[in-house]
Scaffold this motif. Structure first.
Motif, PDB file in Angstrom:
ATOM      1  N   VAL A   1      26.411  46.579  42.480  1.00 51.77           N
ATOM      2  CA  VAL A   1      27.954  46.500  42.416  1.00 51.77           C
ATOM      3  C   VAL A   1      28.608  45.282  41.627  1.00 51.77           C
ATOM      4  CG1 VAL A   1      29.629  45.943  44.280  1.00 51.77           C
ATOM      5  CG2 VAL A   1      27.358  47.238  44.918  1.00 51.77           C
ATOM      6  N   GLU A   2      29.754  46.116  40.937  1.00 49.46           N
ATOM      7  CA  GLU A   2      30.323  45.162  40.158  1.00 49.46           C
ATOM      8  C   GLU A   2      31.703  44.694  40.743  1.00 49.46           C
ATOM      9  OE1 GLU A   2      28.998  48.377  37.399  1.00 49.46           O
ATOM     10  OE2 GLU A   2      29.806  48.337  39.081  1.00 49.46           O
ATOM     11  N   SER A   3      32.257  43.662  40.455  1.00 48.83           N
ATOM     12  CA  SER A   3      33.671  43.265  41.167  1.00 48.83           C
ATOM     13  C   SER A   3      34.170  42.254  39.955  1.00 48.83           C
ATOM     14  CB  SER A   3      33.592  42.540  42.315  1.00 48.83           C
ATOM     15  OG  SER A   3      32.643  41.243  42.260  1.00 48.83           O
ATOM     16  N   GLY A   4      35.685  42.206  40.129  1.00 47.83           N
ATOM     17  CA  GLY A   4      36.291  41.053  39.292  1.00 47.83           C
ATOM     18  C   GLY A   4      37.185  41.571  38.064  1.00 47.83           C
ATOM     19  N   GLY A   5      37.242  42.864  38.189  1.00 53.36           N
ATOM     20  CA  GLY A   5      37.992  43.598  37.161  1.00 53.36           C
ATOM     21  C   GLY A   5      39.614  43.626  37.888  1.00 53.36           C
ATOM     22  N   GLY A   6      40.370  43.887  36.717  1.00 48.20           N
ATOM     23  CA  GLY A   6      41.810  44.127  37.010  1.00 48.20           C
ATOM     24  C   GLY A   6      42.624  43.800  35.748  1.00 48.20           C
ATOM     25  N   SER A   7      43.863  43.513  35.868  1.00 44.80           N
ATOM     26  CA  SER A   7      44.823  43.746  34.889  1.00 44.80           C
ATOM     27  C   SER A   7      45.202  42.033  34.578  1.00 44.80           C
ATOM     28  CB  SER A   7      46.199  44.421  35.251  1.00 44.80           C
ATOM     29  OG  SER A   7      45.798  45.895  35.709  1.00 44.80           O
ATOM     30  N   VAL A   8      45.289  42.106  33.171  1.00 47.57           N
ATOM     31  CA  VAL A   8      45.495  40.549  32.403  1.00 47.57           C
ATOM     32  C   VAL A   8      46.378  40.610  31.245  1.00 47.57           C
ATOM     33  CG1 VAL A   8      43.454  40.421  31.356  1.00 47.57           C
ATOM     34  CG2 VAL A   8      44.323  38.424  32.067  1.00 47.57           C
ATOM     35  N   GLN A   9      47.066  39.769  30.969  1.00 46.38           N
ATOM     36  CA  GLN A   9      47.735  39.843  29.575  1.00 46.38           C
ATOM     37  C   GLN A   9      46.796  39.430  28.544  1.00 46.38           C
ATOM     38  OE1 GLN A   9      51.622  37.644  30.155  1.00 46.38           O
ATOM     39  NE2 GLN A   9      52.608  39.476  30.270  1.00 46.38           N
ATOM     40  N   ALA A  10      47.167  39.749  27.198  1.00 41.01           N
ATOM     41  CA  ALA A  10      46.355  39.299  26.309  1.00 41.01           C
ATOM     42  C   ALA A  10      46.342  37.804  26.040  1.00 41.01           C
ATOM     43  CB  ALA A  10      46.940  39.938  24.827  1.00 41.01           C
ATOM     44  N   GLY A  11      45.182  37.504  25.716  1.00 40.34           N
ATOM     45  CA  GLY A  11      44.936  35.833  25.612  1.00 40.34           C
ATOM     46  C   GLY A  11      44.521  35.421  26.960  1.00 40.34           C
ATOM     47  N   GLY A  12      44.286  36.224  28.162  1.00 37.95           N
ATOM     48  CA  GLY A  12      44.118  35.644  29.341  1.00 37.95           C
ATOM     49  C   GLY A  12      42.363  35.664  29.524  1.00 37.95           C
ATOM     50  N   SER A  13      41.954  35.543  30.701  1.00 39.53           N
ATOM     51  CA  SER A  13      40.662  35.218  31.019  1.00 39.53           C
ATOM     52  C   SER A  13      40.353  36.388  32.417  1.00 39.53           C
ATOM     53  CB  SER A  13      40.248  33.919  31.267  1.00 39.53           C
ATOM     54  OG  SER A  13      40.367  33.263  30.059  1.00 39.53           O
ATOM     55  N   LEU A  14      38.959  36.818  32.551  1.00 36.65           N
ATOM     56  CA  LEU A  14      38.579  37.431  33.650  1.00 36.65           C
ATOM     57  C   LEU A  14      37.141  36.827  33.881  1.00 36.65           C
ATOM     58  CD1 LEU A  14      40.084  41.137  33.711  1.00 36.65           C
ATOM     59  CD2 LEU A  14      40.634  39.018  35.240  1.00 36.65           C
ATOM     60  N   LYS A  15      36.611  36.877  35.218  1.00 37.63           N
ATOM     61  CA  LYS A  15      35.383  36.806  35.081  1.00 37.63           C
ATOM     62  C   LYS A  15      34.711  37.957  36.015  1.00 37.63           C
ATOM     63  CE  LYS A  15      31.600  33.477  36.611  1.00 37.63           C
ATOM     64  NZ  LYS A  15      31.367  32.079  37.022  1.00 37.63           N
ATOM     65  N   LEU A  16      33.788  38.661  35.591  1.00 40.12           N
ATOM     66  CA  LEU A  16      33.199  39.619  36.244  1.00 40.12           C
ATOM     67  C   LEU A  16      31.838  39.174  36.861  1.00 40.12           C
ATOM     68  CD1 LEU A  16      33.571  42.748  33.448  1.00 40.12           C
ATOM     69  CD2 LEU A  16      35.403  41.880  35.524  1.00 40.12           C
ATOM     70  N   SER A  17      31.681  40.054  37.933  1.00 42.84           N
ATOM     71  CA  SER A  17      30.482  39.531  38.768  1.00 42.84           C
ATOM     72  C   SER A  17      29.560  40.965  39.234  1.00 42.84           C
ATOM     73  CB  SER A  17      30.777  38.990  40.312  1.00 42.84           C
ATOM     74  OG  SER A  17      31.456  37.745  39.874  1.00 42.84           O
ATOM     75  N   CYS A  18      28.338  40.903  39.200  1.00 44.12           N
ATOM     76  CA  CYS A  18      27.621  41.948  39.537  1.00 44.12           C
ATOM     77  C   CYS A  18      26.460  41.471  40.381  1.00 44.12           C
ATOM     78  CB  CYS A  18      26.805  42.387  38.034  1.00 44.12           C
ATOM     79  SG  CYS A  18      25.442  43.721  38.229  1.00 44.12           S
ATOM     80  N   VAL A  19      26.231  41.984  41.507  1.00 41.38           N
ATOM     81  CA  VAL A  19      25.067  41.930  42.460  1.00 41.38           C
ATOM     82  C   VAL A  19      24.201  43.063  42.486  1.00 41.38           C
ATOM     83  CG1 VAL A  19      24.368  41.277  44.730  1.00 41.38           C
ATOM     84  CG2 VAL A  19      26.245  40.494  43.902  1.00 41.38           C
ATOM     85  N   ALA A  20      22.878  42.828  42.232  1.00 41.45           N
ATOM     86  CA  ALA A  20      21.827  43.982  42.164  1.00 41.45           C
ATOM     87  C   ALA A  20      21.185  43.568  43.205  1.00 41.45           C
ATOM     88  CB  ALA A  20      21.209  43.831  40.804  1.00 41.45           C
TER      89      ALA A  20
END
Length: 120
Positions: free
Chosen positions: A5-24
């Motif tokens: 299961v992944e989580s953490g996606g979304g919409s962001v402006q260029a130059g920004g950051s996101l952190k995705l998580s995965c639990v197996a």
């Protein structure tokens, strides 16, 4: 049975950051490892970064330096820190958990994917 299961996606402006998580769940980290892949619109799925017990961490050159993969204290948890995002990073990001089969084989389990959209 391994479930990813992944989580953490979304919409962001260029130059920004996101952190995705995965639990197996039901997964034991080992020689086959975990990895992040992405699939941009109209393109094939490609490896972003992966980690296993034998070779450690590896990155596809395109994202080396901007993206960082790491594990949680529980080795069945994988993160992808994405910095300095670009519009071309827009894609569905998938986590894969590879379980060993026999002495040398691996069986891959995919998550459902999480959408990352980067706008200008």
């Amino acid at each position: 049975q391994v479930q990813v299961v992944e989580s953490g996606g979304g919409s962001v402006q260029a130059g920004g950051s996101l952190k995705l998580s995965c639990v197996a769940s039901g997964y034991i980290f080992g020689r086959c490892g975990l990895g992040w892949y992405r699939q941009a619109p109209g393109k094939e799925r490609e490896l972003v970064a992966g980690i296993n017990m034998i070779t450690g961490t590896k990155y596809t050159d395109s994202w080396k330096g901007r993206f960082t993969v790491s594990q949680g204290n529980a080795k069945n948890v994988l993160y992808l820190q994405m910095n300095s995002l670009k519009t071309e990073d827009t894609a569905v990001y998938y986590c894969a958990a590879d379980s060993p089969i026999g002495a040398t084989g691996c069986r891959r389990y995919w998550g459902q994917g999480t959408q990352v959209t980067v706008s200008s």
